[in-house]
Scaffold this motif. Structure first.
Motif, PDB file in Angstrom:
ATOM      1  N   VAL A  94       0.880  -1.168   0.000  1.00  0.00           N
ATOM      2  CA  VAL A  94       0.000   0.000   0.000  1.00  0.00           C
ATOM      3  C   VAL A  94       0.914   1.212   0.000  1.00  0.00           C
ATOM      4  N   VAL A  95       0.727   2.069  -0.993  1.00  0.00           N
ATOM      5  CA  VAL A  95       1.602   3.224  -1.189  1.00  0.00           C
ATOM      6  C   VAL A  95       0.774   4.503  -1.089  1.00  0.00           C
ATOM      7  N   VAL A  96       1.245   5.435  -0.263  1.00  0.00           N
ATOM      8  CA  VAL A  96       0.584   6.728  -0.110  1.00  0.00           C
ATOM      9  C   VAL A  96       1.663   7.806  -0.072  1.00  0.00           C
ATOM     10  N   THR A  97       1.531   8.817  -0.936  1.00  0.00           N
ATOM     11  CA  THR A  97       2.454   9.946  -0.889  1.00  0.00           C
ATOM     12  C   THR A  97       1.676  11.249  -1.016  1.00  0.00           C
ATOM     13  N   ASN A  98       2.149  12.245  -0.279  1.00  0.00           N
ATOM     14  CA  ASN A  98       1.589  13.601  -0.352  1.00  0.00           C
ATOM     15  C   ASN A  98       0.083  13.623  -0.129  1.00  0.00           C
ATOM     16  N   TYR A  99      -0.376  12.803   0.793  1.00  0.00           N
ATOM     17  CA  TYR A  99      -1.806  12.732   1.084  1.00  0.00           C
ATOM     18  C   TYR A  99      -1.996  12.291   2.525  1.00  0.00           C
ATOM     19  N   LEU A 100      -2.962  12.929   3.199  1.00  0.00           N
ATOM     20  CA  LEU A 100      -3.265  12.556   4.576  1.00  0.00           C
ATOM     21  C   LEU A 100      -4.755  12.721   4.827  1.00  0.00           C
ATOM     22  N   GLU A 128       4.402  24.358   7.541  1.00  0.00           N
ATOM     23  CA  GLU A 128       3.734  25.656   7.440  1.00  0.00           C
ATOM     24  C   GLU A 128       4.743  26.808   7.399  1.00  0.00           C
ATOM     25  N   SER A 129       5.972  26.553   7.842  1.00  0.00           N
ATOM     26  CA  SER A 129       6.993  27.605   7.846  1.00  0.00           C
ATOM     27  C   SER A 129       7.704  27.754   6.504  1.00  0.00           C
ATOM     28  N   VAL A 130       7.508  26.785   5.604  1.00  0.00           N
ATOM     29  CA  VAL A 130       8.220  26.830   4.320  1.00  0.00           C
ATOM     30  C   VAL A 130       7.296  26.806   3.105  1.00  0.00           C
ATOM     31  N   GLY A 131       6.006  26.578   3.306  1.00  0.00           N
ATOM     32  CA  GLY A 131       5.097  26.542   2.159  1.00  0.00           C
ATOM     33  C   GLY A 131       3.833  25.772   2.451  1.00  0.00           C
ATOM     34  N   LYS A 132       3.228  25.261   1.399  1.00  0.00           N
ATOM     35  CA  LYS A 132       1.974  24.505   1.526  1.00  0.00           C
ATOM     36  C   LYS A 132       2.255  23.018   1.363  1.00  0.00           C
ATOM     37  N   PRO A 133       1.411  22.165   1.987  1.00  0.00           N
ATOM     38  CA  PRO A 133       0.273  22.537   2.813  1.00  0.00           C
ATOM     39  C   PRO A 133       0.703  23.124   4.150  1.00  0.00           C
ATOM     40  N   SER A 134      -0.159  23.994   4.676  1.00  0.00           N
ATOM     41  CA  SER A 134       0.103  24.616   5.969  1.00  0.00           C
ATOM     42  C   SER A 134      -1.013  24.360   6.968  1.00  0.00           C
ATOM     43  N   ASN A 135      -2.126  23.809   6.487  1.00  0.00           N
ATOM     44  CA  ASN A 135      -3.250  23.475   7.356  1.00  0.00           C
ATOM     45  C   ASN A 135      -2.858  22.301   8.255  1.00  0.00           C
ATOM     46  N   PRO A 136      -2.976  22.440   9.584  1.00  0.00           N
ATOM     47  CA  PRO A 136      -2.590  21.352  10.494  1.00  0.00           C
ATOM     48  C   PRO A 136      -3.295  20.030  10.206  1.00  0.00           C
ATOM     49  N   ALA A 137      -4.474  20.082   9.596  1.00  0.00           N
ATOM     50  CA  ALA A 137      -5.197  18.841   9.277  1.00  0.00           C
ATOM     51  C   ALA A 137      -4.426  17.987   8.282  1.00  0.00           C
ATOM     52  N   PHE A 138      -3.517  18.605   7.519  1.00  0.00           N
ATOM     53  CA  PHE A 138      -2.773  17.886   6.485  1.00  0.00           C
ATOM     54  C   PHE A 138      -1.306  17.699   6.845  1.00  0.00           C
ATOM     55  N   LEU A 139      -0.972  17.940   8.111  1.00  0.00           N
ATOM     56  CA  LEU A 139       0.417  17.820   8.555  1.00  0.00           C
ATOM     57  C   LEU A 139       0.503  16.822   9.700  1.00  0.00           C
ATOM     58  N   ALA A 169      10.796  21.292   2.485  1.00  0.00           N
ATOM     59  CA  ALA A 169       9.574  20.728   3.059  1.00  0.00           C
ATOM     60  C   ALA A 169       9.911  19.969   4.332  1.00  0.00           C
ATOM     61  N   TYR A 170       8.951  19.914   5.207  1.00  0.00           N
ATOM     62  CA  TYR A 170       9.027  19.031   6.369  1.00  0.00           C
ATOM     63  C   TYR A 170       8.191  17.802   6.025  1.00  0.00           C
ATOM     64  N   VAL A 171       8.796  16.646   6.128  1.00  0.00           N
ATOM     65  CA  VAL A 171       8.105  15.420   5.743  1.00  0.00           C
ATOM     66  C   VAL A 171       8.271  14.356   6.828  1.00  0.00           C
ATOM     67  N   GLN A 172       7.354  13.415   6.764  1.00  0.00           N
ATOM     68  CA  GLN A 172       7.444  12.220   7.602  1.00  0.00           C
ATOM     69  C   GLN A 172       7.176  11.045   6.684  1.00  0.00           C
TER      70      GLN A 172
END
Length: 199
Positions: A94-100, A128-139, A169-172
């Protein structure tokens, strides 16, 4: 996503994170590409001989996959409707990228076959400090992916932090496996044992 944007996204290179862990997926095993867009990862896994189900809500993006060998596009609203696959549909990856969308985590875990690999990568708090997405629901919160798989999957690798490339970007991201010997009840599968952090 416009068709032209979808085409660029679909034809772009797969995420290095996905590419780095693709070797763990069972040879010829079915892959589920969630929120696939135009299918850069669907195409990548199909090129390696995997049948792929690519799910996205954007029919224009999925239209670009209609003639892709081994790829089955599926238009579905992952957030406004029930899980679009049968409960017994199982995948080698199962692969998921750039989606939450947090309510999907249980369905994603249940979709793994014994020995199946979850490869997940998306934005994290700090973005949120470097760009979008910045909405906490998507981080993702710090360590959130680890907590989501704890007690279900064995963690192979985990990273949480800032990346300068391909854009700041900040990623996990995580790669984790449903151990076959413990897969009769994924809720009883191994807790995470080893992972690496990147700042």
């Amino acid at each position: 996503m416009s068709t032209s944007a979808a085409a660029v996204h679909g034809l772009s290179e797969p995420s290095p994170w996905v590419r780095d862990w693709a070797h763990l997926v069972e040879t010829g095993g079915a892959v589920l590409d969630v929120a696939s867009g135009a299918g850069r990862h669907a195409r990548f896994f199909a090129s390696r001989g995997h049948p792929v189900t690519a799910i996205d809500r954007d029919p224009a993006a999925l239209d670009l996959l209609r003639d892709a060998p081994l790829v089955t596009p599926l238009v579905a609203d992952l957030e406004g409707a029930a899980w679009p696959l049968p409960a017994d549909a199982k995948f080698a990856a199962v692969v998921v990228t750039n989606y939450l969308h947090r309510p999907l985590f249980e369905s994603l875990l249940q979709a793994l076959a014994p020995g199946g690999v979850l490869v997940y990568e998306t934005f994290a708090q700090g973005n949120e400090s470097v760009g979008k997405p910045s909405n906490p629901a998507f981080l993702l919160a710090p360590g959130e992916l680890l907590e989501r798989v704890r007690g279900h999957l064995r963690v192979v690798a985990f990273q949480d932090g800032y990346l300068a490339q391909p854009r700041p970007a900040y990623v996990q991201r995580i790669c984790a496996i449903l151990e076959a010997e413990r897969s009769d009840d994924p809720m009883q599968a191994a807790s995470p044992r080893c992972y690496g952090l990147a700042g």
